[in-house]
Design an enzyme around this catalytic site. Structure first.
Site, PDB file in Angstrom:
ATOM      1  N   ASP A  45       0.844  -1.194   0.000  1.00  0.00           N
ATOM      2  CA  ASP A  45       0.000   0.000   0.000  1.00  0.00           C
ATOM      3  C   ASP A  45       0.876   1.240   0.000  1.00  0.00           C
ATOM      4  OD1 ASP A  45      -2.947   1.121   0.772  1.00  0.00           O
ATOM      5  OD2 ASP A  45      -1.386   2.275   1.795  1.00  0.00           O
ATOM      6  N   TYR A  50       2.621   9.915  -0.285  1.00  0.00           N
ATOM      7  CA  TYR A  50       3.711   9.372   0.526  1.00  0.00           C
ATOM      8  C   TYR A  50       5.085   9.668  -0.048  1.00  0.00           C
ATOM      9  CZ  TYR A  50      -0.044   6.471   2.571  1.00  0.00           C
ATOM     10  OH  TYR A  50      -1.196   6.016   3.162  1.00  0.00           O
ATOM     11  N   LYS A  75      -2.842   5.925  -4.312  1.00  0.00           N
ATOM     12  CA  LYS A  75      -3.957   6.832  -4.031  1.00  0.00           C
ATOM     13  C   LYS A  75      -3.732   8.206  -4.654  1.00  0.00           C
ATOM     14  CE  LYS A  75      -3.969   4.668   0.536  1.00  0.00           C
ATOM     15  NZ  LYS A  75      -2.525   4.344   0.610  1.00  0.00           N
ATOM     16  N   HIS A 106      -7.746   9.473  -1.999  1.00  0.00           N
ATOM     17  CA  HIS A 106      -7.124   9.417  -0.673  1.00  0.00           C
ATOM     18  C   HIS A 106      -7.991  10.070   0.410  1.00  0.00           C
ATOM     19  CE1 HIS A 106      -2.851   9.117   1.207  1.00  0.00           C
ATOM     20  NE2 HIS A 106      -3.779   8.804   2.085  1.00  0.00           N
ATOM     21  N   ILE A 224      -3.155  -3.064   7.141  1.00  0.00           N
ATOM     22  CA  ILE A 224      -1.871  -2.774   6.496  1.00  0.00           C
ATOM     23  C   ILE A 224      -0.870  -2.212   7.508  1.00  0.00           C
ATOM     24  CG2 ILE A 224      -2.612  -2.546   4.093  1.00  0.00           C
ATOM     25  CD1 ILE A 224      -3.022   0.458   4.599  1.00  0.00           C
ATOM     26  N   LYS A 226       2.659  -1.192   9.283  1.00  0.00           N
ATOM     27  CA  LYS A 226       3.883  -0.632   8.715  1.00  0.00           C
ATOM     28  C   LYS A 226       4.989  -0.722   9.746  1.00  0.00           C
ATOM     29  CE  LYS A 226       5.100   3.220   9.705  1.00  0.00           C
ATOM     30  NZ  LYS A 226       5.142   4.640  10.110  1.00  0.00           N
ATOM     31  N   SER A 227       6.211  -0.994   9.283  1.00  0.00           N
ATOM     32  CA  SER A 227       7.380  -0.924  10.145  1.00  0.00           C
ATOM     33  C   SER A 227       8.619  -0.798   9.271  1.00  0.00           C
ATOM     34  CB  SER A 227       7.500  -2.172  11.028  1.00  0.00           C
ATOM     35  OG  SER A 227       8.663  -2.088  11.837  1.00  0.00           O
ATOM     36  N   ARG A 232      10.429  -6.617  12.914  1.00  0.00           N
ATOM     37  CA  ARG A 232       9.011  -6.353  13.141  1.00  0.00           C
ATOM     38  C   ARG A 232       8.192  -6.651  11.888  1.00  0.00           C
ATOM     39  NH1 ARG A 232       5.407  -7.076  16.481  1.00  0.00           N
ATOM     40  NH2 ARG A 232       6.901  -6.354  18.058  1.00  0.00           N
ATOM     41  N   ASN A 236       5.130  -9.256  12.237  1.00  0.00           N
ATOM     42  CA  ASN A 236       3.751  -8.867  11.902  1.00  0.00           C
ATOM     43  C   ASN A 236       3.125  -9.794  10.867  1.00  0.00           C
ATOM     44  OD1 ASN A 236       3.735  -6.693  13.664  1.00  0.00           O
ATOM     45  ND2 ASN A 236       4.194  -5.175  12.090  1.00  0.00           N
TER      46      ASN A 236
END
Length: 259
Positions: A45, A50, A75, A106, A224, A226-227, A232, A236
């Site tokens: 994603d 971003y 998006k 978005h 979704i 995030k890291s 991690r 996840n």
């Protein structure tokens, strides 16, 4: 490890667990996405806003994972209303793909702009530049306006979500209209030290974050996380080895009543 997926039409399925990239930029974004693909994520994603689509695309290309095995979402920022074609073309160029799997508005554009944007989305989908279209941060009333005026139902609504935001009526309102609920910021909306979560986590020998992710998946809500940490990222993804009981699901649901 196989992550379950939800159908978006007849020939497209969206994995319930994806990798989010918000706030990941530059080399950190590239490394995080590579780590995600290496451990098995097949859903990425991103968004124009971003500023990391190029890194996401480069990571995918370098990973060796075939394009047709990865579900990609990006998006359109609301300020790009009226520039849908150019924005999507830029996204495809940066990502290095011929089409994305899901393209979202978005945030709702300024008043009166959603309908023309949505019509452009539908046209670009029909041209094959995106396989499905949806929205993000929309209310049910906003979705109803799109559907009533255009007849085109958003495949997905991506909204802020987590156990403390659980709302069965809201989820059902989406599903009854044929809209998949996708949740973002699952950990920002959740106290991972809550005794309910830590007790359930201990019972399954996992951490509380994985309880939250498993809760989403069992509710068939796309999530979704995030890291930037490879450890991690891998942890996840490791949610297939346990299942929450009905009682545990209800206990996590109940966190919303304690907000």
């Amino acid at each position: 490890m196989t992550i379950p997926a939800l159908p978006l039409g007849t020939d497209l399925a969206m994995p319930l667990l994806g990798f989010g990239t918000w706030q990941l930029r530059g080399e950190a974004a590239y490394k995080a996405v590579r780590a995600a693909l290496d451990v098995g994520y097949r859903h990425l994603d991103t968004a124009t806003m971003y500023g990391n689509e190029a890194e996401v695309g480069r990571a995918l290309a370098d990973s060796g994972v075939p394009r047709d095995q990865v579900f990609i979402t990006t998006k359109l920022p609301p300020e790009r209303a009226g520039k849908e074609r150019a924005t999507l073309a830029d996204s495809l160029r940066l990502l290095g793909v011929d089409a994305v799997d899901l393209w979202l508005i978005h945030w709702p554009p300024s008043r009166g702009r959603s309908l023309p944007v949505w019509r452009s989305f539908a046209a670009l989908r029909d041209e094959g530049l995106t396989r499905a279209i949806g929205v993000s941060n929309y209310d049910i009333s906003d979705i109803e306006e799109l559907v009533s005026e255009t007849g085109v139902v958003p495949a997905v609504n991506q909204i802020r979500f987590g156990p403390t935001l659980w709302d069965s009526a809201l989820v059902e309102a989406h599903r009854s209209r044929g809209v998949v609920v996708e949740g973002y910021s699952p950990f920002k909306t959740t106290n991972l030290h809550d005794p309910v979560l830590t007790r359930i986590a201990a019972a399954h020998d996992v951490d509380a974050a994985r309880v939250v992710l498993r809760w989403h998946v069992q509710h068939e809500i796309v999530v979704i996380p995030k890291s930037a940490s490879p450890e991690r990222v891998a942890t996840n993804f490791d949610i297939a080895g346990f299942t929450l009981t009905d009682q545990e699901m209800a206990a996590v649901d109940g966190l919303a009543e304690r907000r």
